[in-house]
Design a protein around this motif. Structure first.
Motif: not given
Length: 150
Positions: A23-30
Protein backbone atom coordinates in the motif's frame (compact mmCIF):
# COMPACT_ATOMS: atom_id res chain seq x y z
CA UNK A 1 3.51 6.54 6.55
CA UNK A 2 6.27 5.10 8.68
CA UNK A 3 4.63 2.24 10.55
CA UNK A 4 5.56 -0.01 13.47
CA UNK A 5 4.09 -3.51 13.75
CA UNK A 6 3.87 -4.99 17.24
CA UNK A 7 2.93 -8.65 16.80
CA UNK A 8 4.33 -11.84 18.31
CA UNK A 9 3.04 -14.20 15.62
CA UNK A 10 5.70 -14.06 12.91
CA UNK A 11 3.42 -15.16 10.07
CA UNK A 12 0.78 -12.53 10.90
CA UNK A 13 3.45 -9.84 11.23
CA UNK A 14 4.94 -10.80 7.87
CA UNK A 15 1.52 -10.76 6.19
CA UNK A 16 0.67 -7.35 7.67
CA UNK A 17 4.09 -6.00 6.71
CA UNK A 18 3.60 -7.17 3.13
CA UNK A 19 0.13 -5.59 2.87
CA UNK A 20 1.33 -2.28 4.30
CA UNK A 21 4.36 -2.14 2.01
CA UNK A 22 2.17 -2.97 -1.00
CA UNK A 23 0.00 0.00 0.00
CA UNK A 24 3.09 2.25 -0.17
CA UNK A 25 4.03 2.46 3.50
CA UNK A 26 7.42 2.00 5.15
CA UNK A 27 7.77 -0.48 8.01
CA UNK A 28 10.20 0.96 10.55
CA UNK A 29 10.22 -2.18 12.66
CA UNK A 30 8.48 -5.32 13.78
CA UNK A 31 8.47 -6.02 17.51
CA UNK A 32 7.46 -9.21 19.27
CA UNK A 33 7.72 -7.93 22.86
CA UNK A 34 6.96 -4.72 24.70
CA UNK A 35 10.61 -3.93 25.35
CA UNK A 36 11.49 -4.39 21.70
CA UNK A 37 8.51 -2.20 20.69
CA UNK A 38 9.49 0.63 23.03
CA UNK A 39 13.09 0.56 21.77
CA UNK A 40 11.89 0.82 18.15
CA UNK A 41 9.48 3.63 19.08
CA UNK A 42 12.30 5.62 20.68
CA UNK A 43 14.74 4.96 17.85
CA UNK A 44 12.49 5.21 14.78
CA UNK A 45 9.63 7.56 15.82
CA UNK A 46 6.91 5.87 13.73
CA UNK A 47 3.90 7.83 12.54
CA UNK A 48 1.52 4.96 13.28
CA UNK A 49 1.48 1.49 14.83
CA UNK A 50 -0.51 -1.73 14.68
CA UNK A 51 -0.39 -3.36 18.12
CA UNK A 52 -1.39 -6.85 19.21
CA UNK A 53 -2.45 -7.16 22.84
CA UNK A 54 -0.74 -10.43 23.71
CA UNK A 55 3.00 -10.39 22.99
CA UNK A 56 5.91 -12.71 23.81
CA UNK A 57 6.19 -11.13 27.27
CA UNK A 58 2.47 -11.48 28.03
CA UNK A 59 -0.53 -9.18 27.58
CA UNK A 60 1.76 -6.14 27.34
CA UNK A 61 0.40 -4.64 24.13
CA UNK A 62 -1.76 -2.32 26.22
CA UNK A 63 1.40 -0.97 27.89
CA UNK A 64 2.92 -0.44 24.44
CA UNK A 65 -0.24 1.40 23.43
CA UNK A 66 -0.06 3.72 26.41
CA UNK A 67 3.60 4.35 25.59
CA UNK A 68 2.69 5.23 22.00
CA UNK A 69 -0.02 7.58 23.28
CA UNK A 70 2.49 9.29 25.59
CA UNK A 71 4.66 9.94 22.52
CA UNK A 72 1.73 11.30 20.49
CA UNK A 73 1.75 8.38 18.06
CA UNK A 74 -1.60 7.12 16.75
CA UNK A 75 -2.24 3.39 16.72
CA UNK A 76 -4.83 0.64 16.55
CA UNK A 77 -5.00 -2.66 18.36
CA UNK A 78 -5.05 -5.79 16.22
CA UNK A 79 -6.38 -8.62 18.36
CA UNK A 80 -8.38 -11.78 18.37
CA UNK A 81 -9.86 -10.86 21.73
CA UNK A 82 -11.25 -7.32 21.76
CA UNK A 83 -12.66 -7.88 25.26
CA UNK A 84 -9.12 -7.44 26.60
CA UNK A 85 -9.01 -3.83 25.43
CA UNK A 86 -9.60 -1.39 28.30
CA UNK A 87 -12.72 0.75 28.19
CA UNK A 88 -10.67 3.83 27.28
CA UNK A 89 -8.89 1.84 24.52
CA UNK A 90 -5.59 2.93 26.14
CA UNK A 91 -5.54 5.88 23.74
CA UNK A 92 -5.90 3.75 20.60
CA UNK A 93 -8.06 5.13 17.82
CA UNK A 94 -9.69 1.73 17.55
CA UNK A 95 -9.17 -1.95 16.92
CA UNK A 96 -9.11 -4.42 14.08
CA UNK A 97 -10.32 -7.87 15.04
CA UNK A 98 -8.38 -10.97 14.03
CA UNK A 99 -8.82 -12.75 11.79
CA UNK A 100 -9.27 -9.84 9.44
CA UNK A 101 -9.77 -9.86 5.70
CA UNK A 102 -7.40 -8.08 3.36
CA UNK A 103 -10.32 -5.97 2.12
CA UNK A 104 -11.20 -5.03 5.71
CA UNK A 105 -7.58 -4.15 6.45
CA UNK A 106 -7.37 -2.00 3.30
CA UNK A 107 -10.56 -0.13 4.25
CA UNK A 108 -9.30 0.46 7.78
CA UNK A 109 -5.89 1.56 6.47
CA UNK A 110 -7.48 4.04 4.08
CA UNK A 111 -9.38 5.62 6.98
CA UNK A 112 -6.28 5.58 9.21
CA UNK A 113 -4.17 7.31 6.55
CA UNK A 114 -6.61 10.21 6.25
CA UNK A 115 -6.89 10.42 10.03
CA UNK A 116 -3.12 10.63 10.53
CA UNK A 117 -2.86 13.30 7.80
CA UNK A 118 -5.68 15.28 9.43
CA UNK A 119 -7.85 15.20 6.33
CA UNK A 120 -11.59 14.72 6.00
CA UNK A 121 -12.02 11.22 7.31
CA UNK A 122 -15.38 10.11 5.98
CA UNK A 123 -17.15 7.19 7.61
CA UNK A 124 -15.41 4.74 9.92
CA UNK A 125 -15.24 1.41 8.05
CA UNK A 126 -16.90 -1.64 9.64
CA UNK A 127 -13.50 -3.37 9.89
CA UNK A 128 -12.31 -0.73 12.39
CA UNK A 129 -13.93 -0.87 15.82
CA UNK A 130 -13.68 2.78 16.90
CA UNK A 131 -12.58 3.86 20.35
CA UNK A 132 -15.11 5.96 22.29
CA UNK A 133 -13.16 9.19 21.60
CA UNK A 134 -12.94 8.45 17.87
CA UNK A 135 -16.68 7.74 17.74
CA UNK A 136 -17.42 11.04 19.54
CA UNK A 137 -15.04 12.95 17.29
CA UNK A 138 -16.61 11.41 14.19
CA UNK A 139 -20.12 12.33 15.37
CA UNK A 140 -19.03 15.91 16.12
CA UNK A 141 -17.40 16.30 12.71
CA UNK A 142 -20.47 14.87 10.95
CA UNK A 143 -22.72 17.27 12.86
CA UNK A 144 -20.49 20.24 12.00
CA UNK A 145 -20.40 19.21 8.35
CA UNK A 146 -24.20 18.99 8.18
CA UNK A 147 -24.53 22.41 9.85
CA UNK A 148 -22.09 24.02 7.41
CA UNK A 149 -24.07 22.58 4.49
CA UNK A 150 -27.39 23.88 5.83
Amino acid sequence: MNILIVEDEALLALELESELENAGHTIVGVAMSSQEAKAIIDREHPEFAFVDIHLLDGPTGIDVGRYLESKGISYVFVSGNLKRIPEDFAGAMGAIEKPYTMNGLENALSFIETFVRGENRGNIPPSLVPSPWLRRRQMTESRQQRQSQA
